[in-house]
Design an enzyme around this catalytic site. Structure first.
Site, short mmCIF file in Angstrom:
data_model
loop_
_atom_site.label_atom_id
_atom_site.label_comp_id
_atom_site.label_asym_id
_atom_site.label_seq_id
_atom_site.Cartn_x
_atom_site.Cartn_y
_atom_site.Cartn_z
N ILE A 17 0.82 -1.22 0.00
CA ILE A 17 0.00 0.00 0.00
C ILE A 17 0.85 1.27 0.00
O ILE A 17 0.42 2.30 -0.51
CB ILE A 17 -1.01 -0.02 1.15
CG1 ILE A 17 -2.11 1.00 0.88
CG2 ILE A 17 -0.35 0.23 2.51
CD1 ILE A 17 -3.41 0.67 1.51
N ASN A 30 -3.94 1.60 15.37
CA ASN A 30 -4.52 1.30 16.69
C ASN A 30 -5.16 2.58 17.24
O ASN A 30 -4.89 3.68 16.75
CB ASN A 30 -3.47 0.72 17.64
CG ASN A 30 -2.24 1.60 17.73
OD1 ASN A 30 -2.30 2.73 18.19
ND2 ASN A 30 -1.12 1.09 17.24
N GLY A 38 3.26 -4.28 10.81
CA GLY A 38 2.34 -4.45 9.68
C GLY A 38 2.24 -3.21 8.80
O GLY A 38 3.23 -2.52 8.56
N VAL A 39 1.05 -2.93 8.32
CA VAL A 39 0.81 -1.77 7.46
C VAL A 39 1.23 -0.49 8.16
O VAL A 39 1.82 0.41 7.55
CB VAL A 39 -0.70 -1.62 7.13
CG1 VAL A 39 -0.93 -0.48 6.16
CG2 VAL A 39 -1.28 -2.88 6.58
N ASP A 40 0.89 -0.38 9.43
CA ASP A 40 1.16 0.82 10.22
C ASP A 40 2.67 1.14 10.20
O ASP A 40 3.08 2.27 9.90
CB ASP A 40 0.68 0.55 11.66
CG ASP A 40 0.34 1.81 12.42
OD1 ASP A 40 0.61 2.89 11.91
OD2 ASP A 40 -0.18 1.68 13.56
N SER A 123 -7.64 -5.08 10.05
CA SER A 123 -7.91 -6.02 11.17
C SER A 123 -7.53 -7.47 10.91
O SER A 123 -7.70 -8.30 11.80
CB SER A 123 -9.39 -5.99 11.61
OG SER A 123 -9.65 -4.87 12.44
N THR A 124 -7.03 -7.80 9.72
CA THR A 124 -6.82 -9.23 9.41
C THR A 124 -5.38 -9.71 9.66
O THR A 124 -5.05 -10.85 9.34
CB THR A 124 -7.22 -9.56 7.96
OG1 THR A 124 -6.40 -8.80 7.06
CG2 THR A 124 -8.68 -9.26 7.72
N GLY A 125 -4.55 -8.83 10.22
CA GLY A 125 -3.18 -9.23 10.57
C GLY A 125 -3.09 -9.41 12.08
O GLY A 125 -3.65 -10.34 12.64
N TYR A 127 -4.66 -8.08 14.38
CA TYR A 127 -5.97 -8.09 15.05
C TYR A 127 -6.80 -9.36 14.78
O TYR A 127 -7.91 -9.49 15.29
CB TYR A 127 -6.75 -6.82 14.71
CG TYR A 127 -6.27 -5.58 15.45
CD1 TYR A 127 -5.23 -5.65 16.38
CD2 TYR A 127 -6.85 -4.34 15.23
CE1 TYR A 127 -4.79 -4.51 17.05
CE2 TYR A 127 -6.43 -3.20 15.91
CZ TYR A 127 -5.39 -3.30 16.81
OH TYR A 127 -4.97 -2.16 17.48
N1 APR Z 1 0.68 -3.15 2.25
C1 APR Z 1 -0.52 -3.77 2.21
N2 APR Z 1 -0.90 -4.67 3.13
C2 APR Z 1 -0.03 -4.95 4.14
C3 APR Z 1 1.24 -4.34 4.26
C4 APR Z 1 1.58 -3.40 3.24
N3 APR Z 1 2.75 -2.74 3.24
N4 APR Z 1 1.85 -4.84 5.38
C5 APR Z 1 0.99 -5.74 5.92
N5 APR Z 1 -0.13 -5.82 5.18
C6 APR Z 1 -1.35 -6.65 5.39
C7 APR Z 1 -1.27 -7.83 6.30
O1 APR Z 1 -0.80 -8.94 5.56
C8 APR Z 1 -2.73 -8.02 6.70
O2 APR Z 1 -3.42 -8.71 5.67
O3 APR Z 1 -2.31 -5.82 6.04
C9 APR Z 1 -3.28 -6.60 6.71
C10 APR Z 1 -3.55 -6.01 8.09
O4 APR Z 1 -2.56 -6.40 9.00
P1 APR Z 1 -1.96 -5.46 10.15
O5 APR Z 1 -1.08 -4.44 9.55
O6 APR Z 1 -1.39 -6.34 11.20
O7 APR Z 1 -3.26 -4.65 10.72
P2 APR Z 1 -4.41 -5.07 11.79
O8 APR Z 1 -4.70 -6.51 11.79
O9 APR Z 1 -5.52 -4.10 11.54
O10 APR Z 1 -3.74 -4.74 13.19
C11 APR Z 1 -3.53 -3.42 13.60
O11 APR Z 1 -1.27 -3.82 14.24
O12 APR Z 1 0.62 -2.82 13.42
C12 APR Z 1 -0.30 -2.81 14.43
O13 APR Z 1 -0.39 -0.50 15.04
C13 APR Z 1 -1.11 -1.52 14.44
O14 APR Z 1 -1.94 -2.02 16.58
C14 APR Z 1 -2.29 -1.96 15.20
C15 APR Z 1 -2.53 -3.38 14.71
#
Ligand code: APR
Length: 181
Positions: A17, A30, A38-40, A123-125, A127
């Protein structure tokens, strides 16, 4: 995969992304907007410290909602920090909270008059929200938004690998067969 609603595009792509050129990219944040993995982590790393400075000023964002900042060094104009729920078995209002995070993100983009927005699979990583259930909620929220009044002409889901992409594609095809529900 591309699907047209009211002349507007809903597309599913596989990728990172942070490399997207959309007017806004959505972060899976969060509620403290404190950053994370992860994405964050990827968004803050790629965008630089300005995004975190603005997050600190906001002070947080409710689960089931979303908040907006500029995008630092990213190619997008804005980052929308959407706060999805932690999966706790499905009977703790998770679906409504996840839908809320998508809806508020779309509303914020439309309030700014943006034309395009890119979402990750919120939310699918970390969370742990089950992927197919999350995809159903995400796609329904976007389809509903695109069938109303909005500035958005393109909504993309940027899915991190082929497996996630396939799940979203299957769910979207099923929702199209069921008439958009
Ligand atoms: N681009 C697109 N998708 C991504 C990327 C990226 N660069 N990195 C990870 N992902 C995917 C993961 O594979 C998953 O399918 O994004 C999805 C969401 O995963 P997370 O980033 O773990 O988000 P989430 O499950 O919502 O958890 C949020 O994780 O990083 C912490 O600060 C964040 O506390 C919050 C929690």
């Amino acid at each position: 995969m591309r699907y047209e609603i009211n002349g507007r595009i809903l597309e599913l792509i596989e990728g990172d992304i942070t490399a997207q050129t959309a007017d806004a990219i959505v972060n899976a944040a969060n509620s403290g907007l404190r950053g994370g993995a992860g994405v964050d982590g990827a968004i803050h790393r790629a965008g630089g410290p300005e995004i975190m400075r603005e997050c600190r000023q906001l002070g947080g964002c409710q689960t089931g909602s979303a908040c907006i900042t500029t995008a630092g060094r990213l190619r997008a104009g804005y980052v929308i920090h959407a706060v999805g729920p932690v999966w706790r078995g499905g009977d703790q209002g998770e679906a409504e909270l996840l839908a809320g995070a998508y809806r508020r993100s779309l509303e914020l983009a439309a309030e700014k008059g943006l034309e395009s927005i890119a979402f990750p699979s919120i939310s699918t990583g970390a969370y742990r929200y089950p992927l197919a259930e999350a995809a159903a909620v995400a796609l329904a929220a976007v389809m509903e938004h695109l069938s109303g009044e909005t500035s958005l002409g393109r909504v993309s889901f940027v899915l991190f690998n082929g497996e996630i992409h396939e799940v979203y594609r299957g769910v979207l095809e099923q929702q199209i067969r069921n008439g958009g529900n």
